[in-house]
Write a protein that holds these residues in place. Structure first.
Motif, PDB file in Angstrom:
ATOM      1  N   THR A  40      11.671  10.610 -85.288  1.00 22.25           N
ATOM      2  CA  THR A  40      11.494  11.172 -84.036  1.00 22.25           C
ATOM      3  C   THR A  40       9.972  11.065 -84.246  1.00 22.25           C
ATOM      4  OG1 THR A  40      13.395  12.916 -84.817  1.00 22.25           O
ATOM      5  CG2 THR A  40      11.119  13.309 -83.339  1.00 22.25           C
ATOM      6  N   PHE A  41       9.539  11.131 -85.739  1.00 20.77           N
ATOM      7  CA  PHE A  41       7.920  10.904 -85.883  1.00 20.77           C
ATOM      8  C   PHE A  41       7.014   9.709 -85.142  1.00 20.77           C
ATOM      9  CE2 PHE A  41       4.039  11.218 -88.205  1.00 20.77           C
ATOM     10  CZ  PHE A  41       3.231  12.661 -87.694  1.00 20.77           C
ATOM     11  N   THR A  42       8.064   8.955 -85.366  1.00 23.60           N
ATOM     12  CA  THR A  42       6.973   7.427 -85.182  1.00 23.60           C
ATOM     13  C   THR A  42       7.833   7.470 -83.378  1.00 23.60           C
ATOM     14  OG1 THR A  42       8.582   6.297 -85.632  1.00 23.60           O
ATOM     15  CG2 THR A  42       6.940   6.602 -87.209  1.00 23.60           C
ATOM     16  N   ASP A  43       8.274   8.014 -82.703  1.00 24.81           N
ATOM     17  CA  ASP A  43       8.730   7.999 -81.397  1.00 24.81           C
ATOM     18  C   ASP A  43       7.827   7.373 -80.855  1.00 24.81           C
ATOM     19  OD1 ASP A  43      10.322   7.680 -79.571  1.00 24.81           O
ATOM     20  OD2 ASP A  43      11.000  10.073 -79.324  1.00 24.81           O
ATOM     21  N   PHE A  44       8.363   6.286 -79.932  1.00 27.00           N
ATOM     22  CA  PHE A  44       7.353   5.606 -78.583  1.00 27.00           C
ATOM     23  C   PHE A  44       8.472   6.315 -77.520  1.00 27.00           C
ATOM     24  CE2 PHE A  44       5.975   2.249 -76.147  1.00 27.00           C
ATOM     25  CZ  PHE A  44       4.751   1.963 -76.092  1.00 27.00           C
TER      26      PHE A  44
END
Lengths: 307, 300
Positions: free
Chosen positions: A235-239
């Motif tokens: 989720t933190f690195t979602d793009f």
């Protein structure tokens, strides 16, 4: 003579774990070193230069990080990322756990249910995000239409034009996509808990809540730790979701660090600045990995194994 | 049935239900289990339903909810699909995605089988650390690698070619597959390999003739997972590919089907539907392997 010595050399090679291990590791190690380890270092280096698209840069030290420190859009993206991750992860966990507990009951068509529930996770995120984009359309949103027909609202919701509406909309889409993963993983954990524990507790007069709190939850903790680490990390690195649904808008209100990094580096051409933003995500990722590591340790400890 | 003692059948019932929920009444179970489950299912599946019916609607029905109920297709049309297949490069995108996914999966499986066997069974010096670093590699997200990779791809002259994707996808496929296969190899008894060693088999023969046949379920899990992950990949394909005919489905649908401010929702939904169908079909044939792969990767 020569033949037998080469044979024995081959034999020795075949029986040497170290030599054979090296050869077996070669393809994977080569690909990962060239396309994973090297780019990681290169990314760190790029963040310390002033590289632009089409122009190799020179070393400028921490200049990019200094300018990011004074960049309000960057800080907005940091807070957005943390908020997006925190809210989405909590909902994914709670709803995923509820769904896992429901699926663990004796229900009709159990394996069929499990199969269709995993669909949002299997289908390309970009494509399901386009479906959400369509459902969030300002003029033809089916959600608005139903709510208006039901008399709950009197005008269509501006899902993606308003700052907070847009934030809530993308978080909802992310939760929708993440629930199946959490639910199915936790279900696998639930199925390893022996039913006799529940029987014993029921005979002793435990309420359903007590059975959950004192049997299910403690035995599920290790797998919860791992599943949630993965969930937080991705989720933190979602793009994709953000890029498809809002592209960071309206007025940067939904930019995450990953989308801002892309925005600055590729369409904006500022490769170095984009790389610096991407590198700023690393401390958070390391924190998540450490949590995962200690989660694993705890699991090993609970199972009484030394390894 | 009549031969079994009553007590035993009660006991079996408890175990088969995996809990104490036979104590619930029918009505209570409906409210506490089936109703919430129905709500979950509805919400999780609605976007797909909406995608599907929009695909088959005429423009008239897509933009007018008052004439016909929006929840059903009253005048089904293949107009959107026809437009997608004959007026855009969609067939090219499907072919590209398929090709890239298959080749990247094959490369990754080959490298992963050897690596997983070496780490799990050869137990060479430092194999434990290599195993941990593979796990670490799985946790490196594409969104922090795409900028340096883009500069590399450009320097290697691979920009805007399928090779850019085929060579970069293994960076997330190999760690995943290796980790998954290590779990499967661990479950194969050492004794089988020892017998083969005594009979004079080499390590390569053991891997090829004993370990791999026993690890077929693991290979299927890893293969379909790798294929799905490649099919769904977005950020690399978005960054490394620029010309329309080289794009993959997720990128093509998003960047080529939207012209300016005009959204052709009918063909957009058709593009999304037909890009989802291949993985959905693959999934429907191999559900158990997907679940095993996913939960296996989490549990290991």
């Amino acid at each position: 003579m020569a033949k037998s010595s080469s044979q024995s050399l081959l034999d020795r090679f075949n029986n040497s774990a170290n030599a054979l291990g090296l050869v077996f590791m070669l393809p994977a190690a080569a690909i990962l070193l060239v396309f994973l380890t090297y780019p990681l270092g290169l990314g760190l280096w790029l963040g310390l230069t002033d590289t632009k698209i089409g122009r190799p840069g020179v070393f400028i030290g921490l200049e990019n990080y200094r300018s990011l420190f004074n960049d309000s859009v960057f800080w907005l993206s940091v807070f957005n990322t943390i908020g997006y991750t925190a809210v989405a992860s909590v909902f994914k966990f709670v709803l995923g756990l509820i769904l896992a507990l429901l699926l663990n009951q004796n229900i009709a068509l159990k394996s069929f249910m499990r199969a269709i529930i995993l669909l949002p996770w299997i289908v390309p995120t970009t494509l399901s995000a386009i479906a959400f984009w369509w459902m969030y359309d300002s003029q033809f949103s089916i959600i608005s239409w139903v709510l208006v027909k039901a008399g709950l609202i009197d005008h269509y919701i501006d899902f993606l034009g308003d700052r907070w509406n847009a934030r809530i909309s993308v978080v909802v889409a992310n939760i929708w996509r993440g629930i199946p993963f959490v639910a199915i993983s936790l279900l696998a954990g639930l199925q390893t808990i022996s039913p006799s524990l529940y029987e014993a507790a029921t005979i002793d007069g435990a309420t359903p809540w007590q059975r959950f709190r004192f049997i299910t939850y403690p035995l599920l903790t290790p797998i919860i730790a791992i599943v949630m680490t993965f969930s937080v990390l991705f989720t933190f690195t979602d793009f994709q979701l953000i890029y498809v649904i809002t592209r960071g808008g309206p007025v940067n209100a939904t930019h995450l660090m990953a989308t801002l990094s892309f925005q600055r580096a590729i369409p904006g051409g500022q490769l170095a600045e984009g790389a610096a933003i991407a590198m700023a995500m690393v401390p958070f990722l390391i924190a998540a990995i450490l949590i995962s590591f200690f989660g694993l340790q705890r699991r090993a400890w609970q199972q009484g194994s030394k390894d | 049935m009549s031969k079994k003692p009553v007590v035993q059948s009660v006991e079996e019932k408890v175990y088969s239900e995996g809990g104490m929920d036979f104590l619930l009444t029918r009505q209570r179970k409906f409210v506490t289990v089936y109703l919430p489950l129905a709500v979950f299912t509805f919400i999780l599946l609605f976007p797909f339903y909406w995608m599907t019916i929009t695909t088959f609607k005429s423009n008239d029905d897509i933009y007018n909810y008052e004439k016909n109920s929006p929840f059903w297709v009253f005048n089904p049309t293949l107009h959107n699909i026809k437009k997608l297949l004959f007026e855009t490069s969609y067939p090219d995108w499907l072919w590209n995605t398929f090709l890239v996914s298959v080749v990247a999966t094959a490369i990754s499986l080959f490298a992963s089988v050897l690596a997983a066997y070496a780490i799990e069974r050869l137990r060479f010096k430092g194999s434990r650390w290599i195993g941990l670093s593979i796990y670490g590699a799985y946790l490196v997200p594409p969104s922090i690698l795409f900028i340096p990779l883009a500069t590399m791809v450009y320097k290697l002259g691979l920009f805007d070619s399928r090779w850019a994707l085929i060579l970069t996808y293994p960076t997330f496929l190999i760690p995943f597959c290796t980790w998954l296969l290590m779990g499967y190899f661990k479950s194969i008894p050492f004794e089988l390999e020892e017998c083969a060693l005594i009979d004079g088999a080499t390590r390569v023969q053991i891997l090829w003739k004993i370990v791999l046949p026993l690890a077929v379920p693991g290979l299927i899990s890893a293969g379909i997972f790798a294929f799905t992950l490649s099919w769904n990949e977005f950020i690399y394909a978005l960054t490394f590919i620029s010309s329309s005919e080289n794009k993959t489905v997720p990128v093509g649908v998003l960047t080529e089907l939207v012209d300016g401010d005009v959204y052709h929702w009918g063909s957009l939904m058709a593009g999304a539907l037909f890009g989802s169908l291949p993985v959905a079909l693959l999934y429907s044939f191999f559900v158990e392997y997907y679940v095993a792969g996913m939960t296996g990767a989490v549990k290991e």
